[in-house]
Design a protein around this motif. Structure first.
Motif, PDB file in Angstrom:
ATOM      1  N   CYS A  27      38.015  31.048  46.302  1.00 51.09           N
ATOM      2  CA  CYS A  27      39.370  30.551  46.015  1.00 51.09           C
ATOM      3  C   CYS A  27      39.489  29.035  46.094  1.00 51.09           C
ATOM      4  O   CYS A  27      39.994  28.392  45.170  1.00 51.09           O
ATOM      5  CB  CYS A  27      40.363  31.184  46.984  1.00 51.09           C
ATOM      6  N   ARG A  38      40.261  26.636  42.916  1.00 55.13           N
ATOM      7  CA  ARG A  38      41.631  26.155  42.747  1.00 55.13           C
ATOM      8  C   ARG A  38      41.867  24.743  43.279  1.00 55.13           C
ATOM      9  O   ARG A  38      42.786  24.064  42.817  1.00 55.13           O
ATOM     10  CB  ARG A  38      42.597  27.152  43.396  1.00 55.13           C
ATOM     11  N   GLU A  39      41.090  24.322  44.252  1.00 57.22           N
ATOM     12  CA  GLU A  39      41.290  22.982  44.801  1.00 57.22           C
ATOM     13  C   GLU A  39      40.276  21.965  44.277  1.00 57.22           C
ATOM     14  O   GLU A  39      40.563  20.770  44.256  1.00 57.22           O
ATOM     15  CB  GLU A  39      41.218  23.027  46.331  1.00 57.22           C
ATOM     16  N   LYS A  78      34.092  26.095  38.564  1.00 58.98           N
ATOM     17  CA  LYS A  78      34.076  27.328  37.785  1.00 58.98           C
ATOM     18  C   LYS A  78      32.806  27.420  36.940  1.00 58.98           C
ATOM     19  O   LYS A  78      31.975  28.295  37.143  1.00 58.98           O
ATOM     20  CB  LYS A  78      35.321  27.402  36.883  1.00 58.98           C
ATOM     21  N   GLU A 103      37.726  35.935  39.761  1.00 56.49           N
ATOM     22  CA  GLU A 103      38.457  34.845  40.399  1.00 56.49           C
ATOM     23  C   GLU A 103      39.391  35.322  41.505  1.00 56.49           C
ATOM     24  O   GLU A 103      40.056  34.498  42.141  1.00 56.49           O
ATOM     25  CB  GLU A 103      39.267  34.071  39.350  1.00 56.49           C
TER      26      GLU A 103
END
Length: 240
Positions: free
Chosen positions: A138, A142-143, A147, A168
């Motif tokens: 995560c 997201r930060e 990816k 994800e």
């Protein structure tokens, strides 16, 4: 150029071989690696638990130990995310610390992001028996925007990736979340393990040891003794 490796406390205490794989990869890319011996925690558990004073002490300690390096590499999306995205919240009332942090912040990279976007490595093909499936942790996703970087590096090594359903989605670890909300955490990781099995890959690869321990622990407790759970650094370095 000098790279400061923030090993993370989980890797140091639970799987130090991941740290050695990270060092190998960075050195092979032509960088000098320094591991400050007094480093400890990034402060994330305290921060997530509302213990701001303790988190700030650890953040200041990390700043002192790492601000002299050209690059700071972290083989963990969650710890990298804490340093790169949340220290500003802890330092916001101190202009001097904020100025020092601003100089450090842009130097912080998750391992695969550093190898792709800074070192621009070209890894030799290996002999890994695949395919694998990949879990996107995560915080890294997201930060830090991690990816495609690990997938690009795995492709260089000749490792085939079979994407699982909901790759994800969270594994349920979430640091202190798994302690505070054990039943919810278990339900989430059970779903993740089901998706891993459905992919029919014999190995799940990921970039965060917290997720790795959570997934591997649940697989073993549910009777799966064969699916391998590996940190991406181990696969890329050939340390299996």
């Amino acid at each position: 150029m000098r790279v400061g490796l923030f090993v993370t406390c989980l890797i140091d205490l639970m799987r130090p071989e991941i740290g050695f794989s990270a060092i190998k990869l960075i050195e092979q890319a032509g960088f000098e690696v320094v591991v400050p011996p007094a480093q400890t925690c990034c402060g994330q558990p305290a921060y997530n638990s509302g213990e701001r004073a303790a988190a700030r002490d650890l953040a200041e300690k990390m700043l002192r130990e790492f601000e002299q390096f050209d690059h700071i590499v972290v083989p963990s999306g969650s710890c990298g995310g804490m340093i790169a995205a949340h220290y500003g919240d802890l330092f916001r009332d101190d202009p001097e610390l904020m100025a020092r942090y601003a100089r450090l912040q842009g130097k912080v990279r998750e391992l695969t992001d550093f190898l792709v976007n800074v070192a621009q490595v070209e890894l030799p093909r290996g002999e890994f028996a695949g395919p694998v499936t990949y879990h996107d942790s995560c915080s890294g996703l997201r930060e830090l925007g991690v990816k495609m970087q690990p997938r690009a590096l795995l492709a260089q090594k000749g490792v085939a990736v079979t994407e699982m359903k909901d790759c994800e989605h969270c594994c349920g670890f979430g640091g202190t979340f798994s302690v505070k909300y054990g039943n919810i955490s278990t339900a989430i990781v059970d779903e993740k393990c089901a998706n891993i099995r459905a992919s029919e890959a014999q190995t799940v690869v990921l970039g965060d040891l917290g997720c790795m321990l959570n997934i591997e622990g649940r697989l073993r407790r549910s009777g799966d003794t064969t699916t391998r759970v590996l940190h991406v650094a181990q696969v890329l370095a050939g340390d299996l």
